[in-house]
Each structure stands twice: as structure tokens, then as C-alpha cells.
Design an enzyme around this catalytic site. Structure first.
Site, mmCIF file in Angstrom:
data_model
loop_
_atom_site.group_PDB
_atom_site.id
_atom_site.type_symbol
_atom_site.label_atom_id
_atom_site.label_comp_id
_atom_site.label_asym_id
_atom_site.label_seq_id
_atom_site.Cartn_x
_atom_site.Cartn_y
_atom_site.Cartn_z
ATOM 1 N N ASN A 9 23.466 -23.407 8.678
ATOM 2 C CA ASN A 9 24.663 -22.547 9.444
ATOM 3 C C ASN A 9 24.735 -21.247 9.173
ATOM 4 O OD1 ASN A 9 27.539 -21.318 9.843
ATOM 5 N ND2 ASN A 9 28.019 -22.546 7.756
ATOM 6 N N TRP A 10 24.438 -20.341 10.769
ATOM 7 C CA TRP A 10 24.515 -18.907 10.469
ATOM 8 C C TRP A 10 25.115 -17.910 9.828
ATOM 9 C CZ3 TRP A 10 21.053 -17.763 15.722
ATOM 10 C CH2 TRP A 10 19.245 -18.527 15.066
ATOM 11 N N LYS A 11 26.841 -18.831 10.199
ATOM 12 C CA LYS A 11 27.901 -18.385 10.120
ATOM 13 C C LYS A 11 28.152 -16.968 10.648
ATOM 14 C CE LYS A 11 27.441 -19.487 5.514
ATOM 15 N NZ LYS A 11 28.789 -18.908 4.084
ATOM 16 N N HIS A 93 34.471 -26.088 7.913
ATOM 17 C CA HIS A 93 33.794 -24.763 7.026
ATOM 18 C C HIS A 93 35.757 -24.512 5.540
ATOM 19 C CE1 HIS A 93 31.610 -22.136 4.810
ATOM 20 N NE2 HIS A 93 30.573 -23.578 4.975
ATOM 21 N N GLU A 95 35.026 -21.849 4.197
ATOM 22 C CA GLU A 95 35.372 -20.315 4.796
ATOM 23 C C GLU A 95 36.540 -20.326 5.687
ATOM 24 O OE1 GLU A 95 31.462 -19.095 5.476
ATOM 25 O OE2 GLU A 95 30.944 -19.603 3.711
ATOM 26 N N GLU A 164 30.333 -30.250 0.043
ATOM 27 C CA GLU A 164 29.547 -28.639 0.791
ATOM 28 C C GLU A 164 31.541 -27.793 -1.162
ATOM 29 O OE1 GLU A 164 27.674 -26.558 2.855
ATOM 30 O OE2 GLU A 164 30.135 -25.931 3.723
ATOM 31 N N GLY A 170 26.959 -20.217 -0.800
ATOM 32 C CA GLY A 170 27.066 -18.268 -1.132
ATOM 33 C C GLY A 170 26.926 -17.929 -2.360
ATOM 34 N N SER A 208 24.452 -23.541 -1.460
ATOM 35 C CA SER A 208 23.151 -22.772 -2.551
ATOM 36 C C SER A 208 22.157 -23.603 -2.467
ATOM 37 C CB SER A 208 23.821 -22.185 -3.772
ATOM 38 O OG SER A 208 24.497 -21.688 -3.755
ATOM 39 N N GLY A 229 23.081 -22.405 3.947
ATOM 40 C CA GLY A 229 24.102 -21.665 4.978
ATOM 41 C C GLY A 229 22.954 -20.028 5.150
ATOM 42 N N GLY A 230 22.557 -19.371 3.633
ATOM 43 C CA GLY A 230 22.470 -18.158 3.317
ATOM 44 C C GLY A 230 20.605 -19.139 3.938
HETATM 45 C C1 PEP Z 1 27.796 -23.247 4.470
HETATM 46 O O1 PEP Z 1 27.785 -22.383 4.743
HETATM 47 O O2 PEP Z 1 27.404 -24.179 4.668
HETATM 48 C C2 PEP Z 1 26.720 -23.282 2.846
HETATM 49 C C3 PEP Z 1 25.631 -23.682 2.480
HETATM 50 O O3 PEP Z 1 26.521 -22.004 2.440
HETATM 51 P P1 PEP Z 1 24.978 -21.548 1.144
HETATM 52 O O4 PEP Z 1 23.686 -22.379 1.660
HETATM 53 O O5 PEP Z 1 24.610 -19.850 1.418
HETATM 54 O O6 PEP Z 1 25.576 -21.710 -0.423
#
Ligand code: PEP
Length: 246
Positions: A9-11, A93, A95, A164, A170, A208, A229-230
Site C-alpha cells: 500500500n503505497w498510500k 483502510h 486512515e 490491521e 506506521g 508495521s 505500508g512503509g
Molecule cells: C498500511 O498502511 O496498511 C500499513 C500496514 O502500514 P505500515 O506497514 O506502514 O504499518
């Protein structure tokens, strides 16, 4: 035996140049035995689709409209995503639930709209830290999933589910493999009551995930891959996570 799935997920990250570098890095480091996909910002979907031509990496978006078409300024329909070659779309998601006040029902309606156009919704559920500390984790994720089950009825077996925990996204805090597995088992049981396909459905963990914790998480019986994500923004890290999913 479920084939694992790892989704980046590049956000709201990237640029044409940065994306090209990331995608060519992935091309060099792949392929993997797991299914792999990247969910990129809307403006980059078409160019990413071209860059992925001939590769086993699937294309996805990060949201879609619950509406079919019409006067919904700024919205992107699932028909448009299908037209651009998207195989997946993330819906619900945390967010979007937090910053855009998306309700459980709206998330379910988005999942339904995606399925109507052959795009697989990756439906995210998860509790906040306050909810976990109040002992509400199970109730929250079950409520979020129940809305999707109720709306999709017999199509529920077609979704990908992602657990999640909001407190792990994050933040660098990861659910332990045991914590994640416990929630995945609850979700699998809920799916089992709704569809005969539950054993074939993939439930991803997100929060994470990094190269150094992916293997242990993916070794859990009900964890079928990750939503990343990251770590999806660095080709070497994402590739290492994809390798851990076998
Ligand atoms: C996400 O945004 O779906 C996510 C899991 O982010 P991260 O891996 O950065 O925690």
C-alpha cells in the site's frame, strides 16, 4: 492450502520517477512464489499498469466509490479501476475510516461496488489502541466484518480480508504473531459461519510488517500474507517480505 498474498500500500507516496525506480527494483528482485500486488495512488495507475506488463505483480487501488457513476466530484468508480486493469482495491483502510469518517456500511458498499466490476476488495478491519485496552478488539473487528457479510451475502467468499490493528500501522509497533493469529482465528470463524468458502479465503495481516518479522507472522495458521505500508516503498524490503510469504 491457501496461496499467500502480499500487497504493498503505497498510500500518498511516490512520483513518476520514484515509482519507476521502485517497480524496476521489484522486477529485478522477483518473481516470488506468493501472489504479489501493489496498490498505488490513482494518478499512477495507468503508468504502473504499463510498467507491470508481463510481470506477475498485480495492480490495485487504495479506495473506490460506492457509486456506479455520476455527479460525485473527486470520486473514482470501480468500473474505472477495472478499466485500468486493477485486480484489487483496498476498502476501509483505517486512515479512510478515521480521516474521511467512513462507516462500516460505506465500506461494505464500496466492497460490493468493487465486486460488481470484478475487482477484489481488500477489506480492512482493526481496532484502535483504546479499543484494545478496553478489551473490545473482538467486538470491533466482528462488527466491521458483519457489515460486509450482511451486504455481500453469498459473495462474501470473494473478498480478501485484512486485519490491521490501528495501533500498529506506521508506528513500528507490530502485533505479536500470537496476538495477530488470535484475531485472525476469530475472523475466520465468523467467515466460516457465513460462507462455505472460508477455508479458501485469505486474511492478511497489516501493521508495521518488516523483513525481520514477516516470516514469523506468515507462519501463523490463519495469516495468509500481508498488507504492507512503509516497507512497500523500498524494493529490497518489499521483496524480502514477499520472499517470506511462501
Ligand atoms: C498500511 O498502511 O496498511 C500499513 C500496514 O502500514 P505500515 O506497514 O506502514 O504499518
Amino acid at each position: 492450502m491457501r496461496k499467500k498474498l502480499v500487497v504493498g500500500n503505497w498510500k500518498m507516496h511516490g512520483s513518476r520517477a520514484a515509482n519507476a525506480a521502485l517497480l524496476s527494483g521489484l522486477k529485478e528482485l522477483g518473481p516470488w512464489s506468493a501472489d504479489v500486488a501493489v496498490c498505488v495512488p490513482f494518478p499512477y495507475l495507468a503508468e504502473t499498469a504499463l510498467a507491470l506488463t508481463g510481470q506477475a505483480v498485480g495492480l490495485g487501488a487504495q479506495d473506490c466509490s460506492a457509486f456506479e457513476q455520476g455527479a460525485y466530484t473527486g470520486e473514482v468508480s470501480s468500473a474505472m479501476l477495472a478499466d485500468l486493469g486493477c485486480r484489487y482495491v483496498i476498502v476501509g483502510h483505517s486512515e479512510r475510516r478515521a480521516y474521511h469518517h467512513e462507516s462500516d456500511q460505506l465500506v461494505a458498499d464500496k466492497a460490493k461496488a468493487a465486486l460488481a466490476h470484478g475487482v477484489t476488495p481488500i477489506v480492512c478491519v482493526g481496532e484502535t489502541l483504546a479499543e484494545r485496552e478496553a478489551g473490545q478488539t473482538e467486538a470491533v473487528v466482528k462488527r466491521q466484518l458483519a457489515a460486509v457479510i450482511h451486504t455481500l451475502t453469498h459473495c462474501i467468499g470473494e473478498i480478501v480480508l485484512a486485519y490491521e490493528p490501528v495501533w500498529a500501522i506506521g508506528t513500528g509497533l507490530t502485533a505479536t504473531p500470537e496476538q495477530a493469529q488470535a484475531v485472525h482465528a476469530v475472523l475466520r470463524k465468523q467467515l466460516h459461519a457465513a460462507t462455505q468458502k472460508s477455508d479458501a479465503m485469505r486474511i492478511l495481516y497489516g501493521g508495521s510488517v518488516k523483513p525481520d518479522n514477516a516470516l514469523q507472522l506468515f507462519a501463523q495458521p490463519d495469516i495468509d500474507g500481508g498488507l504492507i505500508g512503509g516497507a512497500a516503498l523500498k524494493a529490497a524490503d518489499f521483496a524480502a517480505i514477499c520472499r517470506a510469504a511462501h
